[in-house]
Each structure stands twice: as structure tokens, then as C-alpha cells.
Design a protein around this motif. Structure first.
Motif, PDB file in Angstrom:
ATOM      1  N   ALA A  16     -48.236 -28.003 -28.177  1.00  0.00           N
ATOM      2  CA  ALA A  16     -48.033 -28.987 -27.106  1.00  0.00           C
ATOM      3  C   ALA A  16     -47.016 -30.034 -27.476  1.00  0.00           C
ATOM      4  CB  ALA A  16     -49.361 -29.656 -26.753  1.00  0.00           C
ATOM      5  N   ALA A  17     -46.904 -30.325 -28.795  1.00  0.00           N
ATOM      6  CA  ALA A  17     -45.956 -31.346 -29.236  1.00  0.00           C
ATOM      7  C   ALA A  17     -44.526 -30.847 -29.190  1.00  0.00           C
ATOM      8  CB  ALA A  17     -46.293 -31.782 -30.654  1.00  0.00           C
ATOM      9  N   LEU A  18     -44.338 -29.545 -28.923  1.00  0.00           N
ATOM     10  CA  LEU A  18     -42.996 -28.983 -28.941  1.00  0.00           C
ATOM     11  C   LEU A  18     -42.517 -28.571 -27.564  1.00  0.00           C
ATOM     12  CD1 LEU A  18     -43.451 -26.727 -32.092  1.00  0.00           C
ATOM     13  CD2 LEU A  18     -42.382 -28.945 -31.993  1.00  0.00           C
ATOM     14  N   LEU A  19     -43.310 -28.856 -26.503  1.00  0.00           N
ATOM     15  CA  LEU A  19     -42.937 -28.441 -25.163  1.00  0.00           C
ATOM     16  C   LEU A  19     -41.658 -29.120 -24.715  1.00  0.00           C
ATOM     17  CD1 LEU A  19     -46.413 -28.649 -23.408  1.00  0.00           C
ATOM     18  CD2 LEU A  19     -45.202 -26.583 -24.094  1.00  0.00           C
ATOM     19  N   PHE A 239     -39.757 -39.482 -38.519  1.00  0.00           N
ATOM     20  CA  PHE A 239     -39.823 -39.867 -37.115  1.00  0.00           C
ATOM     21  C   PHE A 239     -40.700 -41.105 -36.926  1.00  0.00           C
ATOM     22  CE2 PHE A 239     -41.204 -39.620 -32.697  1.00  0.00           C
ATOM     23  CZ  PHE A 239     -40.069 -39.175 -32.031  1.00  0.00           C
ATOM     24  N   TRP A 240     -41.824 -41.180 -37.657  1.00  0.00           N
ATOM     25  CA  TRP A 240     -42.779 -42.278 -37.482  1.00  0.00           C
ATOM     26  C   TRP A 240     -42.640 -43.352 -38.552  1.00  0.00           C
ATOM     27  CZ3 TRP A 240     -45.132 -42.882 -33.061  1.00  0.00           C
ATOM     28  CH2 TRP A 240     -45.271 -41.769 -32.221  1.00  0.00           C
ATOM     29  N   PRO A 346     -45.541 -34.309 -19.256  1.00  0.00           N
ATOM     30  CA  PRO A 346     -44.740 -34.357 -20.487  1.00  0.00           C
ATOM     31  C   PRO A 346     -43.707 -35.485 -20.471  1.00  0.00           C
ATOM     32  CG  PRO A 346     -44.975 -32.100 -19.742  1.00  0.00           C
ATOM     33  CD  PRO A 346     -45.514 -32.965 -18.640  1.00  0.00           C
ATOM     34  N   PHE A 347     -43.576 -36.147 -21.596  1.00  0.00           N
ATOM     35  CA  PHE A 347     -42.529 -37.152 -21.744  1.00  0.00           C
ATOM     36  C   PHE A 347     -41.874 -36.991 -23.111  1.00  0.00           C
ATOM     37  CE2 PHE A 347     -46.228 -39.241 -23.576  1.00  0.00           C
ATOM     38  CZ  PHE A 347     -45.731 -39.934 -24.673  1.00  0.00           C
ATOM     39  N   GLU A 348     -40.618 -37.377 -23.182  1.00  0.00           N
ATOM     40  CA  GLU A 348     -39.852 -37.255 -24.412  1.00  0.00           C
ATOM     41  C   GLU A 348     -39.792 -38.591 -25.140  1.00  0.00           C
ATOM     42  OE1 GLU A 348     -36.078 -35.710 -23.181  1.00  0.00           O
ATOM     43  OE2 GLU A 348     -36.810 -33.631 -23.132  1.00  0.00           O
ATOM     44  N   LEU A 349     -39.734 -38.508 -26.455  1.00  0.00           N
ATOM     45  CA  LEU A 349     -39.693 -39.702 -27.291  1.00  0.00           C
ATOM     46  C   LEU A 349     -38.698 -39.483 -28.412  1.00  0.00           C
ATOM     47  CD1 LEU A 349     -41.058 -42.477 -27.757  1.00  0.00           C
ATOM     48  CD2 LEU A 349     -42.709 -41.313 -29.222  1.00  0.00           C
ATOM     49  N   THR A 353     -35.412 -44.013 -36.549  1.00  0.00           N
ATOM     50  CA  THR A 353     -35.339 -43.581 -37.949  1.00  0.00           C
ATOM     51  C   THR A 353     -35.107 -42.078 -38.077  1.00  0.00           C
ATOM     52  OG1 THR A 353     -37.765 -43.416 -38.002  1.00  0.00           O
ATOM     53  CG2 THR A 353     -36.759 -45.462 -38.807  1.00  0.00           C
ATOM     54  N   ALA A 354     -35.044 -41.372 -36.952  1.00  0.00           N
ATOM     55  CA  ALA A 354     -34.768 -39.931 -36.967  1.00  0.00           C
ATOM     56  C   ALA A 354     -33.735 -39.605 -35.906  1.00  0.00           C
ATOM     57  CB  ALA A 354     -36.048 -39.140 -36.738  1.00  0.00           C
ATOM     58  N   PRO A 355     -32.490 -40.024 -36.116  1.00  0.00           N
ATOM     59  CA  PRO A 355     -31.438 -39.809 -35.111  1.00  0.00           C
ATOM     60  C   PRO A 355     -31.298 -38.323 -34.763  1.00  0.00           C
ATOM     61  CG  PRO A 355     -30.673 -41.270 -36.853  1.00  0.00           C
ATOM     62  CD  PRO A 355     -31.981 -40.712 -37.315  1.00  0.00           C
ATOM     63  N   GLY A 356     -31.159 -38.056 -33.473  1.00  0.00           N
ATOM     64  CA  GLY A 356     -30.951 -36.693 -33.016  1.00  0.00           C
ATOM     65  C   GLY A 356     -32.217 -35.899 -32.795  1.00  0.00           C
ATOM     66  N   VAL A 357     -33.379 -36.474 -33.139  1.00  0.00           N
ATOM     67  CA  VAL A 357     -34.650 -35.769 -32.978  1.00  0.00           C
ATOM     68  C   VAL A 357     -35.332 -36.258 -31.701  1.00  0.00           C
ATOM     69  CG1 VAL A 357     -36.935 -35.323 -33.953  1.00  0.00           C
ATOM     70  CG2 VAL A 357     -34.927 -35.473 -35.462  1.00  0.00           C
ATOM     71  N   THR A 358     -35.760 -35.328 -30.870  1.00  0.00           N
ATOM     72  CA  THR A 358     -36.520 -35.653 -29.666  1.00  0.00           C
ATOM     73  C   THR A 358     -37.810 -34.854 -29.688  1.00  0.00           C
ATOM     74  OG1 THR A 358     -34.524 -36.080 -28.367  1.00  0.00           O
ATOM     75  CG2 THR A 358     -36.546 -35.632 -27.144  1.00  0.00           C
TER      76      THR A 358
END
Length: 411
Positions: A16-19, A239-240, A346-349, A353-358
């Protein structure tokens, strides 16, 4: 969160975290403009980003003051005026007055947003009385928080480090900086009866199986040169890594934009979120400095365990137990689940501290689960400290949600 959760060999984030999902869009009125609540949410976020304090809890305080005033001002509407116009004016008046008082360097920008809001509201008694109500509530909340001990100097009050001994916190490499956030535990909560009201039970004993497992886990998965941490786990840690306040500004905005509770409900959501987070941070420091548990890097380097061990990320300058990131996550999850429902579209975040990662999420709990893992994979917390953090944040937030009557009543 259960203390029997599977350890990293089996800790894999769910699919679910990768949808793939669409980005949340601003809520708009019939005229196509951004809603008043979202406009002032964004104005608050921009104010904190550009003129905020050096301490996270001080910035949480700014959010809480402005939006608590807005929640009080929008709670009831006098007879004979348009409800929507009055509430929009009241919210704008409250948040504007609080922000220009607490961040005067942003007055020009905030005045411009204020003018835009009022230009979109029909002139008349509803607008005038709404603004007056909002400003009055802001002034009252500001007065009630004078001297609350949440200014940066008070937050970072000096902490006398105890002599080195097994389990006792010591400054950590590479900077060996003085302890931070000690003063939080001395500050005035918004709603908790005392700072220690939800003090946690002690951390696992140093000679316990649980603590041995904790150290073995963080030593293996949290090392800068770990041979077992996967690329995905490293990404989770990175990321966190940043400020919880920054990382949760997006998710709260998603909840705000999707609620159907009206402008008073929107103000209440933001107010209770940040009141809960201020009180959670106070309670966090109470438990941290009550137990003064050493960080993993100190424990692992002590004696002959692994004197050269280095964590993936630099250890923050305060005790291990509980994890502040996870107290924040637990409180945020509790408030969002109660007021916006546990699941959402679903929402994107993204993360600074993690450029380019969604990453994409559908529940608030997914954020908490990742925070628990992230601090272990960073090498800066034990899993016990992370799970205790979720518990503490949850307990504080539940108390806030159960005792809102006096808090939200207009003065």
C-alpha cells in the motif's frame, strides 16, 4: 504498537505504501478560489518556513495559538449574519492576528493574504463582526500563553549531564553537543494537567533479553556501513530524517482539504492537531529526561562491543527513550484518524531530506509504521524507544480529544 513486532529481517513495508496516486488538490469554492482555511493553512506554513523559530515546539506553538483562536472564533455564529461570511472572516482575523504578532517580519505578506480573504467576503456586519471575533480570540490565546516556557531559550535550558555510567545518557559523536530540549519538560502544556501526566514506564533493563535484541538490531541495521540494511530501508531512514513538523505539514493539509466538516471543523482539526503535538513534545521530554537512557551509539561503543561503530545518521543531542519522532507520529495518527478517518484516498508525500523520492499513502498509520522503522535504520534509536514513542503520543492525543470542551469554548 506491539512489542512483539517482527524484527528487520522480516520488516518489509506493505504494498500500500508503494501505490501510484494523484497529488491532493486544494479545496476550492464555487468561484474557483482556494478555500479560506487552506489559504490560511498555507500562509501559516509559509510563515513558519521563512520566519519560524529554531525549535520545533516553538513553531508548533505558533500553529496552535493561531488555529485555536480560529476554532474558538468560528464555533458559534451570532444571529442575523451570514454564517459562511462570518466564519471565514473570523478564521482569517484570528490566524492573521496571531501570526503578525508572533512573526512580525511577515506582516506585509500576511496583510496581503488578509486583504485577499476580505475582498472575497461581502462587506457588511458578518465580515466586520467575524474579523473582530477572530482578533479577540487571538489576543486572548496569546495572552494566556505568555511566559509558557516554549521560547527557544527556555526550550534549550541547560541540562547537567550525569557522570558516565551504564545506561546513562552522554553527549554523542561527532559533535558531543549539549543536551537539547530539556526545557520542554518544564513548559506549560495547553491541556495536560502536568508535564508528567503520561510518563512512560521505564525502558527495558540493560540486562534484559529485549534490550539485547534492541541493540543487536540497531547495530546490524543502523550502522553507516550496514551489510544487511536494504536500499529501501536506507531510503526510509533518510525520508523520515527531517523535522516531524515539516514532514506532517503535508499530510495534515491533505486531511484539511478533504474534510466535509465546514470551516469550523477545519479550524478545529488544525487546532487540535497542534495542541496535541505541543503537549506531546512536552510529555516526550518529561519521559526522556526522567529516564536519561543512553543512545545506541554510546551503548554499542561502550566496552568491547564495537568501539568504532557509527550510525547511518548523526544522533540528536538528547536521550533515547522515547523517540520524539514517534511520539509525534503517534499523536498525529490519533488526531487525524479521529477527525478525518483512519483511511483516505491515496496521497503523495515528499521529503526535504530525500530529494527525488515520492511515497504514496492511504492511511495515517503507514506514516507511523515508517517512522518506527526509520529511526532504527538510521541507527539513532532502539525499537523499544520507537514503540514507546507511539504509545506516548497516542495517549496524549487521546486525552486532548476527550477533553476539548473547555479548550475550544470561546472566551
Amino acid at each position: 504498537m506491539s512489542s512483539t513486532r517482527t524484527r528487520p529481517a522480516l520488516v518489509v513495508l506493505g504494498a500500500a505504501a508503494l501505490l501510484t496516486a494523484s497529488v491532493a488538490v486544494p479545496q476550492a469554492s464555487a468561484a474557483g478560489r482556494t478555500s479560506t482555511a487552506l489559504a490560511w493553512y498555507d500562509a501559516t506554513a509559509e510563515t513558519i518556513a521563512t520566519a519560524g523559530a529554531s525549535t520545533q515546539i516553538t513553531n508548533s506553538r505558533t500553529w496552535a495559538i493561531g488555529w485555536l483562536a480560529a476554532a474558538r472564533a468560528t464555533r458559534s455564529v451570532p444571529a442575523g449574519v451570514r454564517r459562511d461570511a462570518y466564519q471565514e472572516a473570523a478564521l482569517a482575523g484570528a490566524v492573521h492576528r496571531a501570526l503578525v504578532t508572533l512573526a512580525p517580519s511577515r506582516t506585509e505578506q500576511l496583510d496581503a493574504t488578509f486583504k485577499e480573504t476580505l475582498d472575497a467576503i461581502p462587506d457588511g456586519q458578518a465580515e466586520e463582526r467575524g474579523v473582530a471575533a477572530g482578533e479577540r480570540q487571538a489576543d486572548l490565546v496569546l495572552a494566556s500563553r505568555q511566559g509558557d516556557g516554549l521560547d527557544p531559550a527556555s526550550v534549550n535550558a541547560p541540562y547537567p549531564v550525569k557522570p558516565a555510567a551504564p545506561g546513562v545518557w552522554q553527549p554523542t559523536p561527532p559533535a558531543y553537543a549539549p543536551a537539547a530540549q530539556y526545557g520542554n519538560r518544564l513548559a506549560k502544556p495547553f491541556l495536560l494537567r502536568t508535564q508528567s501526566q503520561f510518563r512512560l514506564a521505564p525502558p527495558p533493563a540493560l540486562d534484559s533479553e529485549r534490550y539485547a535484541a534492541d541493540l543487536a538490531e540497531v547495530r546490524a541495521y543502523g550502522a553507516v556501513d550496514s551489510a544487511v540494511r536494504s536500499a529501501r530501508q536506507t531510503e526510509t531512514a533518510t525520508f523520515w530524517l527531517g523535522s516531524s513538523l515539516t514532514l506532517y505539514t503535508g499530510p495534515l493539509r491533505v486531511a484539511l482539504s478533504r474534510t466535509h466538516q465546514g470551516i469550523a471543523g477545519q479550524a478545529r482539526l488544525v487546532a487540535l492537531f497542534h495542541v496535541a503535538l505541543v503537549d506531546t513534545q512536552i510529555a516526550t521530554s518529561d519521559s526522556k529526561y526522567a529516564y536519561e537512557r543512553w543512545r545506541p551509539v554510546t551503548a554499542i561503543r561502550t566496552g568491547t562491543i564495537d568501539p568504532d561503530w557509527t550510525p547511518l545518521h548523526t544522533t540528536p543531542a538528547h536521550p533515547d527513550y522515547p523517540s520524539g519522532h514517534n511520539t509525534y507520529a503517534g499523536a498525529a495518527q490519533t488526531v487525524l484518524s479521529a477527525l478525518a478517518g483512519p483511511r483516505t484516498a491515496p496521497f503523495e508525500l515528499t521529503s526535504p531530506t530525500a530529494p527525488g523520492v515520492t511515497r504514496t499513502y492511504t492511511t495515517w498509520k503507514q506514516l507511523s509504521d515508517e517512522n518506527v522503522d526509520a529511526r532504527v535504520f538510521s541507527g539513532i534509536h532502539t525499537r523499544s524507544a520507537d514503540e514507546a514513542g507511539i504509545t506516548l503520543g497516542t495517549n496524549v492525543a487521546r486525552y486532548i480529544l476527550q477533553n476539548t470542551g473547555g479548550l475550544l469554548a470561546p472566551r
